[in-house]
Design an enzyme around this catalytic site. Structure first.
Site: not given
Length: 392
Positions: A344, A370
């Site tokens: 954008i 994680e």
């Protein structure tokens, strides 16, 4: 079967806290980001404020000086905190969502009494699972805890450990058996003060993004620890403790990704309405609108998954598969949203002068730590297959 319902903070108290906290994040933490990018550290005065506000104690039971938030409340706290740059989540979440969670779930009464108030007060913690040759593969773990009298001797290296350069205590996973035992019973968990002789911390690693958040190696050479450093007082529970903590950690990463994604969308919206091309704001162009709409839809889906997984966790359900799916989708969505924000911005999105470039770099790690997206896929699929086999 659900074992207990986690009620958490009074709903009205939590709502009032979050109104103030959201304001603090936007009007105090976000304006501090420029300084953090330049210095690569969270300012001491902000850390002091965060401690004073009790932000390291939000999930700690009230009897140990905390606020006693349940999972849903904690993850909403993380989502709002993560509107600001990721270092704020990193420096608090290891205390809250992983180390304290492991102590609450598995610690002895004496361990809880000693460590929970200290963690709640803001003594920084680290979580030592990953090694140079071992991440999700616990059978390859090399760190050993060898019995010595009434205690243990630790030897090994932990890698990519968040908060290691300034942590006061670490929860270290180590082998208590040379052989890989069924159900990962060769892994135990130990509470280790970082000033214990024999511990050295490597140089803080230079990273792609996430300024102010630091990772480094923890090297242990003949580190003598007492027997009561064994979390829960039972050997062989370390992997189970780590996985339970990782459920919380994965929800925290999902919330971190969702919170940052909201910030990224807001920045994309602002730029699209301000930037003009062909005599009008680029927000009027349908292909720009399509990128904004896709981002909003993906964020909404992530938020719904997070809310559902948290509700299930508070109801006492096993959320291994749901936490993995939520982390996988939310982190991947954040990456796509960050990419659209750069697009954008056009050429400006590639310049460090604009936030879009930093958002792109910062968000990349959510798909890795994680548990990578690929590990999440394995966790989900293996759980599905195991459940299917049990029903056949």
């Amino acid at each position: 079967m659900p074992d207990q319902i986690k009620t958490g903070m009074d709903a009205d108290v939590f709502e009032a806290f979050m109104v103030q906290f959201k304001d603090y994040v936007r009007n105090r933490l976000v304006p501090a980001e420029k300084s953090i990018v330049e210095t690569d550290r969270v300012p001491d005065d902000i850390l002091a404020e965060m401690r004073e506000m009790g932000l390291f104690a939000v999930t700690t039971p009230t009897e140990y000086g905390g606020a006693g938030m349940n999972v849903s409340q904690y993850i909403e706290f993380v989502r709002q905190l993560s509107y600001a740059m990721p270092c704020f989540r990193s420096i608090t979440s290891i205390n809250i969502g992983m180390t304290s969670a492991a102590l609450i779930k598995s610690g002895t009464a004496e361990q809880k009494a000693e460590w929970l108030p200290r963690l709640a007060a803001g003594e920084i913690a680290a979580f030592g699972l990953t090694e140079p040759g071992s991440g999700s593969d616990s059978a390859a773990m090399q760190t050993m805890a060898t019995r010595s009298g009434n205690g243990y001797v630790l030897n090994g290296t932990k890698r990519y450990i968040t908060n290691a350069p300034f942590a006061k205590v670490a929860l270290i996973m180590a082998r208590t058996s040379k052989e890989a035992l069924p159900k990962n019973a060769h892994v135990s968990a130990f509470i280790v003060p970082m000033d214990t002789p024999g511990i050295t911390v490597g140089k803080s690693d230079k990273k792609m993004g996430q300024a102010g958040s630091h990772i480094a190696d923890i090297i242990m050479e003949d580190v003598h620890i007492p027997g009561d450093a064994l979390l829960g007082g039972v050997e062989g529970k370390g992997f189970q403790i780590a996985m339970q903590s990782l459920d919380n950690g994965r929800l925290s990463v999902a919330a971190g990704a969702a919170g940052y994604a909201q910030r990224i969308i807001d920045t994309g919206l602002r730029y699209a309405t301000e930037r003009k091309a062909f005599g009008e704001p680029i927000a009027n162009f349908q292909l720009i609108q399509a990128m904004l709409a896709d981002s909003e839809a993906e964020l909404y889906a992530a938020e719904c998954m997070i809310a559902d997984a948290c509700r299930r966790a508070d109801a006492g359900e096993d959320i291994l598969r749901k936490a993995a799916a939520t982390k996988m989708f939310s982190s991947e969505a954040c990456g796509r949203i960050a990419d659209r924000c750069v697009q954008i911005h056009g050429g400006a999105g590639y310049l460090a002068e604009y936030e879009a470039e930093r958002f792109f770099r910062d968000s990349r790690i959510y798909r890795i730590y994680e548990g990578t997206t690929q590990i999440m896929q394995l966790v989900i699929a293996k759980n599905m297959l195991r459940e299917f086999a049990s029903q056949s």
